[in-house]
Design a protein around this motif. Structure first.
Motif, PDB file in Angstrom:
ATOM      1  N   GLU A   1     -17.047   8.899   2.820  1.00  0.00           N
ATOM      2  CA  GLU A   1     -17.177   7.539   3.342  1.00  0.00           C
ATOM      3  C   GLU A   1     -18.608   7.022   3.226  1.00  0.00           C
ATOM      4  O   GLU A   1     -18.842   5.851   2.931  1.00  0.00           O
ATOM      5  CB  GLU A   1     -16.723   7.494   4.796  1.00  0.00           C
ATOM      6  CG  GLU A   1     -16.701   6.106   5.385  1.00  0.00           C
ATOM      7  CD  GLU A   1     -16.128   6.078   6.791  1.00  0.00           C
ATOM      8  OE1 GLU A   1     -15.963   4.974   7.315  1.00  0.00           O
ATOM      9  OE2 GLU A   1     -15.862   7.147   7.357  1.00  0.00           O
TER      10      GLU A   1
ATOM     11  N   VAL B   1      -7.272   6.816  -0.546  1.00  0.00           N
ATOM     12  CA  VAL B   1      -7.990   7.632   0.434  1.00  0.00           C
ATOM     13  C   VAL B   1      -7.232   8.947   0.560  1.00  0.00           C
ATOM     14  O   VAL B   1      -6.013   8.947   0.749  1.00  0.00           O
ATOM     15  CB  VAL B   1      -8.072   6.934   1.814  1.00  0.00           C
ATOM     16  CG1 VAL B   1      -8.757   7.838   2.822  1.00  0.00           C
ATOM     17  CG2 VAL B   1      -8.788   5.600   1.699  1.00  0.00           C
TER      18      VAL B   1
ATOM     19  N   MET C   1     -19.057   0.067  -3.939  1.00  0.00           N
ATOM     20  CA  MET C   1     -19.535   1.370  -4.363  1.00  0.00           C
ATOM     21  C   MET C   1     -19.968   1.288  -5.821  1.00  0.00           C
ATOM     22  O   MET C   1     -19.201   0.841  -6.669  1.00  0.00           O
ATOM     23  CB  MET C   1     -18.379   2.369  -4.183  1.00  0.00           C
ATOM     24  CG  MET C   1     -18.651   3.752  -4.668  1.00  0.00           C
ATOM     25  SD  MET C   1     -19.714   4.601  -3.503  1.00  0.00           S
ATOM     26  CE  MET C   1     -20.512   5.744  -4.562  1.00  0.00           C
TER      27      MET C   1
ATOM     28  N   PHE D   1     -12.696   9.186  -0.686  1.00  0.00           N
ATOM     29  CA  PHE D   1     -12.295   7.927  -1.288  1.00  0.00           C
ATOM     30  C   PHE D   1     -12.261   8.118  -2.805  1.00  0.00           C
ATOM     31  O   PHE D   1     -13.204   8.641  -3.394  1.00  0.00           O
ATOM     32  CB  PHE D   1     -13.271   6.808  -0.911  1.00  0.00           C
ATOM     33  CG  PHE D   1     -13.246   6.490   0.545  1.00  0.00           C
ATOM     34  CD1 PHE D   1     -12.351   5.557   1.047  1.00  0.00           C
ATOM     35  CD2 PHE D   1     -14.087   7.141   1.434  1.00  0.00           C
ATOM     36  CE1 PHE D   1     -12.309   5.267   2.400  1.00  0.00           C
ATOM     37  CE2 PHE D   1     -14.054   6.858   2.782  1.00  0.00           C
ATOM     38  CZ  PHE D   1     -13.163   5.918   3.276  1.00  0.00           C
ATOM     39  N   TYR D   2     -11.157   7.694  -3.398  1.00  0.00           N
ATOM     40  CA  TYR D   2     -10.959   7.812  -4.840  1.00  0.00           C
ATOM     41  C   TYR D   2     -11.261   6.453  -5.465  1.00  0.00           C
ATOM     42  O   TYR D   2     -10.641   5.448  -5.123  1.00  0.00           O
ATOM     43  CB  TYR D   2      -9.517   8.238  -5.116  1.00  0.00           C
ATOM     44  CG  TYR D   2      -9.161   8.477  -6.556  1.00  0.00           C
ATOM     45  CD1 TYR D   2      -9.986   9.193  -7.420  1.00  0.00           C
ATOM     46  CD2 TYR D   2      -7.958   8.008  -7.061  1.00  0.00           C
ATOM     47  CE1 TYR D   2      -9.640   9.420  -8.727  1.00  0.00           C
ATOM     48  CE2 TYR D   2      -7.592   8.233  -8.382  1.00  0.00           C
ATOM     49  CZ  TYR D   2      -8.438   8.936  -9.207  1.00  0.00           C
ATOM     50  OH  TYR D   2      -8.085   9.160 -10.506  1.00  0.00           O
ATOM     51  N   HIS D   3     -12.256   6.423  -6.378  1.00  0.00           N
ATOM     52  CA  HIS D   3     -12.741   5.185  -6.976  1.00  0.00           C
ATOM     53  C   HIS D   3     -12.464   5.167  -8.481  1.00  0.00           C
ATOM     54  O   HIS D   3     -12.372   6.204  -9.114  1.00  0.00           O
ATOM     55  CB  HIS D   3     -14.259   5.047  -6.782  1.00  0.00           C
ATOM     56  CG  HIS D   3     -14.711   5.110  -5.376  1.00  0.00           C
ATOM     57  ND1 HIS D   3     -14.761   4.013  -4.550  1.00  0.00           N
ATOM     58  CD2 HIS D   3     -15.148   6.157  -4.634  1.00  0.00           C
ATOM     59  CE1 HIS D   3     -15.217   4.376  -3.369  1.00  0.00           C
ATOM     60  NE2 HIS D   3     -15.455   5.671  -3.391  1.00  0.00           N
TER      61      HIS D   3
ATOM     62  N   THR E   1     -16.365  -1.512  -9.414  1.00  0.00           N
ATOM     63  CA  THR E   1     -15.508  -0.378  -9.082  1.00  0.00           C
ATOM     64  C   THR E   1     -14.453  -0.799  -8.064  1.00  0.00           C
ATOM     65  O   THR E   1     -14.651  -1.750  -7.309  1.00  0.00           O
ATOM     66  CB  THR E   1     -16.316   0.804  -8.517  1.00  0.00           C
ATOM     67  OG1 THR E   1     -16.924   0.415  -7.294  1.00  0.00           O
ATOM     68  CG2 THR E   1     -17.372   1.285  -9.499  1.00  0.00           C
ATOM     69  N   ASN E   2     -13.366  -0.075  -8.061  1.00  0.00           N
ATOM     70  CA  ASN E   2     -12.293  -0.297  -7.087  1.00  0.00           C
ATOM     71  C   ASN E   2     -12.000   0.997  -6.346  1.00  0.00           C
ATOM     72  O   ASN E   2     -11.998   2.071  -6.964  1.00  0.00           O
ATOM     73  CB  ASN E   2     -11.000  -0.730  -7.788  1.00  0.00           C
ATOM     74  CG  ASN E   2     -11.148  -2.040  -8.504  1.00  0.00           C
ATOM     75  OD1 ASN E   2     -11.726  -2.983  -7.976  1.00  0.00           O
ATOM     76  ND2 ASN E   2     -10.634  -2.102  -9.721  1.00  0.00           N
ATOM     77  N   LYS E   3     -11.726   0.892  -5.056  1.00  0.00           N
ATOM     78  CA  LYS E   3     -11.250   2.043  -4.298  1.00  0.00           C
ATOM     79  C   LYS E   3      -9.748   2.114  -4.510  1.00  0.00           C
ATOM     80  O   LYS E   3      -9.017   1.190  -4.186  1.00  0.00           O
ATOM     81  CB  LYS E   3     -11.593   1.906  -2.818  1.00  0.00           C
ATOM     82  CG  LYS E   3     -11.172   3.110  -2.008  1.00  0.00           C
ATOM     83  CD  LYS E   3     -11.737   3.139  -0.605  1.00  0.00           C
ATOM     84  CE  LYS E   3     -11.400   1.887   0.157  1.00  0.00           C
ATOM     85  NZ  LYS E   3     -11.763   1.939   1.566  1.00  0.00           N
TER      86      LYS E   3
ATOM     87  N   ARG F   1     -13.313   7.885 -13.064  1.00  0.00           N
ATOM     88  CA  ARG F   1     -12.675   7.986 -11.752  1.00  0.00           C
ATOM     89  C   ARG F   1     -13.400   9.077 -10.997  1.00  0.00           C
ATOM     90  O   ARG F   1     -13.681  10.133 -11.561  1.00  0.00           O
ATOM     91  CB  ARG F   1     -11.193   8.301 -11.923  1.00  0.00           C
ATOM     92  CG  ARG F   1     -10.418   7.096 -12.434  1.00  0.00           C
ATOM     93  CD  ARG F   1      -9.119   7.515 -13.104  1.00  0.00           C
ATOM     94  NE  ARG F   1      -8.328   6.369 -13.512  1.00  0.00           N
ATOM     95  CZ  ARG F   1      -8.476   5.709 -14.638  1.00  0.00           C
ATOM     96  NH1 ARG F   1      -9.416   6.056 -15.484  1.00  0.00           N
ATOM     97  NH2 ARG F   1      -7.707   4.679 -14.943  1.00  0.00           N
TER      98      ARG F   1
END
Length: 189
Positions: A58, A16, A1, A43-45, A11-13, A53
């Motif tokens: 999805e 959820v 993402m 989804f929290y990135h 970025t990191n997920k 953040r």
């Protein structure tokens, strides 16, 4: 993402958030039905480059409130505060002849801090907020900054937003559109 602000792929997920949990929380806390806004799990990135953040669906889209959502929040006494510390800070940059654009203005409380509210335009999605501002002689338009900037390039000296970025689906476009509305002597705050 990709990061929605800086465009980085770094970025990191993080988590959820289940759609049904979020819908239930909004109903319980604010008596707001958000089923028409939250149609999937979120989804929290985290962007490792700019530290933003953010939430996405999805499919990568970012959910955003609509007129009904913000009109409902309007009824909560704490939602659109009449005074914020940011207003006091920002007003020191505004002169009597400054043309001011506030994006995400709520009921335009910031206009009362200006030396000349006749040079003020607010943008806000809530039609109820527009009605409240009109009672105080303040002009609000129910239009996105992206649309507004197409016909209002270089018309303002000051463009500002207070506690709005977290509501925006595309922060880069949001900020870039505000900048397009500024004249050469303007300042984005």
């Amino acid at each position: 993402m990709k990061c929605i602000l800086c465009g980085s792929d770094n970025t990191n997920k993080i988590d959820v958030i289940k759609k049904d949990d979020l819908i239930s929380l909004y109903k319980k806390a604010f008596d707001i039905n958000v089923e028409n806004i939250i149609k999937q799990d979120l989804f929290y990135h985290h962007c490792c480059d700019c530290d933003l953040r953010f939430f996405t669906l999805e499919n990568g889209e970012i959910p955003s409130g609509d007129d009904g959502f913000y009109n409902h929040l309007n009824k909560l006494p704490w939602y659109y505060m009449q005074e914020k510390n940011e207003y006091h800070f920002a007003k020191q940059f505004i002169k009597k002849d400054s043309r001011v654009l506030e994006v995400g203005c709520g009921k335009a409380a910031f206009a009362s801090f200006l030396p000349n509210k006749q040079n003020y335009i607010g943008l806000e999605f809530s039609s109820d907020a527009k009605k409240l501002a009109k009672q105080n002689g303040i002009n609000i338009e129910n239009i996105s900054i992206e649309e507004y900037s197409k016909s209002n390039k270089t018309k303002f000296n000051i463009a500002c937003s207070f506690q709005v970025l977290e509501h925006v689906t595309n922060p880069y476009s949001f900020i870039h559109s505000q900048i397009k509305c500024l004249n050469w002597g303007g300042a984005a705050r």
